[in-house]
Design a protein around this motif. Structure first.
Motif, PDB file in Angstrom:
ATOM      1  N   GLU A  70     -14.165   2.277 -12.315  1.00 33.66           N
ATOM      2  CA  GLU A  70     -13.506   2.458 -11.191  1.00 33.66           C
ATOM      3  C   GLU A  70     -12.003   2.915 -11.341  1.00 33.66           C
ATOM      4  O   GLU A  70     -11.717   3.453 -10.524  1.00 33.66           O
ATOM      5  CB  GLU A  70     -13.426   1.034 -10.067  1.00 33.66           C
ATOM      6  CG  GLU A  70     -14.772   0.575  -9.883  1.00 33.66           C
ATOM      7  CD  GLU A  70     -15.455  -0.308 -10.654  1.00 33.66           C
ATOM      8  OE1 GLU A  70     -16.108  -1.142 -10.529  1.00 33.66           O
ATOM      9  OE2 GLU A  70     -15.126  -0.337 -11.887  1.00 33.66           O
TER      10      GLU A  70
ATOM     11  N   THR B 275      -5.596  -3.079  -7.547  1.00 30.77           N
ATOM     12  CA  THR B 275      -6.395  -2.287  -6.634  1.00 30.77           C
ATOM     13  C   THR B 275      -6.916  -3.066  -5.433  1.00 30.77           C
ATOM     14  O   THR B 275      -7.004  -2.642  -4.329  1.00 30.77           O
ATOM     15  CB  THR B 275      -6.981  -1.124  -7.045  1.00 30.77           C
ATOM     16  OG1 THR B 275      -8.229  -1.675  -7.684  1.00 30.77           O
ATOM     17  CG2 THR B 275      -6.151  -0.039  -7.903  1.00 30.77           C
ATOM     18  N   GLN B 276      -7.470  -4.102  -6.098  1.00 35.02           N
ATOM     19  CA  GLN B 276      -8.145  -5.184  -4.996  1.00 35.02           C
ATOM     20  C   GLN B 276      -7.283  -5.866  -4.439  1.00 35.02           C
ATOM     21  O   GLN B 276      -7.377  -6.552  -3.364  1.00 35.02           O
ATOM     22  CB  GLN B 276      -9.217  -5.852  -5.916  1.00 35.02           C
ATOM     23  CG  GLN B 276     -10.092  -5.082  -6.715  1.00 35.02           C
ATOM     24  CD  GLN B 276     -11.029  -3.924  -5.867  1.00 35.02           C
ATOM     25  OE1 GLN B 276     -11.779  -4.537  -5.248  1.00 35.02           O
ATOM     26  NE2 GLN B 276     -10.800  -2.770  -6.080  1.00 35.02           N
TER      27      GLN B 276
ATOM     28  N   PRO C 179      -4.969  -3.026  -1.593  1.00 35.74           N
ATOM     29  CA  PRO C 179      -5.508  -2.061  -1.426  1.00 35.74           C
ATOM     30  C   PRO C 179      -4.758  -0.707  -0.811  1.00 35.74           C
ATOM     31  O   PRO C 179      -3.719  -1.048  -0.126  1.00 35.74           O
ATOM     32  CB  PRO C 179      -6.464  -2.333  -0.052  1.00 35.74           C
ATOM     33  CG  PRO C 179      -6.788  -3.875  -0.336  1.00 35.74           C
ATOM     34  CD  PRO C 179      -5.281  -4.216  -0.887  1.00 35.74           C
ATOM     35  N   GLY C 180      -4.762   0.392  -1.229  1.00 32.43           N
ATOM     36  CA  GLY C 180      -3.963   1.289  -0.794  1.00 32.43           C
ATOM     37  C   GLY C 180      -2.832   1.812  -1.960  1.00 32.43           C
ATOM     38  O   GLY C 180      -2.047   2.880  -1.960  1.00 32.43           O
TER      39      GLY C 180
ATOM     40  N   PRO D  12       0.779  -1.122   0.117  1.00 27.54           N
ATOM     41  CA  PRO D  12      -0.037  -0.164   0.017  1.00 27.54           C
ATOM     42  C   PRO D  12       0.916   1.132  -0.119  1.00 27.54           C
ATOM     43  O   PRO D  12       1.807   1.424   0.551  1.00 27.54           O
ATOM     44  CB  PRO D  12      -0.780  -0.286   1.419  1.00 27.54           C
ATOM     45  CG  PRO D  12      -1.133  -1.596   1.647  1.00 27.54           C
ATOM     46  CD  PRO D  12       0.458  -2.125   1.084  1.00 27.54           C
TER      47      PRO D  12
END
Length: 221
Positions: free
Chosen positions: A117, A93-94, A97-98, A74
């Protein structure tokens, strides 16, 4: 730096009739249309390209493997050169996360029709002249893009990857061949490829261009 083939399993899951692509269509015309990178290439008839490129989750396992390989965390900044509709970036991104992501593609159609998204983080641009600052990214990926460049642009693009991400967290995947059958299949099937090299020649080119990341291939078996 070394070869790691993360994409071949996904690539091989699609069956291809190599000879039919040559004899049942005007392949030269199909290639001309494909190289406009528009709707026909992404979402038109199969003879022009993908035959409909829609999100279906197929890139999640690839993102998981690459995230581990590149040691993504992240807050790190990741660039995808040749991002298409951004499906792989979305999966990153999944998985992490971050993660801070950016994507670039030559196709305005792909960017306009990207996954909602991820679309705000995508731009239209040229791999041989990246619109980013020196060292702007902690990691870079480029899957299925660089073989579409002629040699001078390919050389510049490899240098650009190194410029925007001088560390080792880089991964490039290109089309290649290990024998005469795979070379023939690649020539029959491809619509956009301009740089045809075996793995040894690709490795030599990456080294000569000063590339400091890893690479991999898909083969047309």
């Amino acid at each position: 730096m070394a070869e790691f083939n993360f994409i071949q399993k996904l690539h091989s899951s699609t069956k291809r009739d190599y000879v039919a692509r040559v004899v049942e269509a005007d392949k030269a015309e199909c290639a001309r249309v494909a190289q406009q990178w528009g709707q026909d290439y992404w979402d038109g008839e199969r003879r022009f390209g993908y035959g409909g490129y829609r999100y279906d989750g197929r890139w999640r396992p690839v993102a998981e493997e690459l995230a581990r390989h590149l040691k993504l965390k992240p807050g790190m900044r990741l660039l995808d050169v040749g991002c298409g509709k951004g499906f792989l970036l979305y999966e990153f991104t999944q998985v992490v996360p971050g993660l801070v992501v950016a994507g670039l593609d030559i196709s305005a159609y792909a960017i306009d029709n990207a996954k909602p998204e991820i679309k705000p983080f995508l731009s239209v641009g040229d791999a041989a002249s990246l619109p980013y600052g020196d060292g702007e990214f902690d990691a870079v990926v480029s899957l299925g893009c660089l073989h579409n460049l002629n040699l001078p642009d390919l050389w510049r693009a490899v240098g650009e990857l190194q410029r925007v991400c001088p560390g080792t967290a880089k991964y490039v995947m290109v089309e290649s061949f290990r024998d005469e059958r795979e070379k023939a299949n690649l020539l029959y099937w491809q619509l956009t490829c301009r740089s045809f090299h075996d793995p040894q020649s690709w490795a030599w080119l990456f080294g000569q261009a000063g590339y400091g990341g890893d690479w991999g291939f898909i083969f047309f078996e």
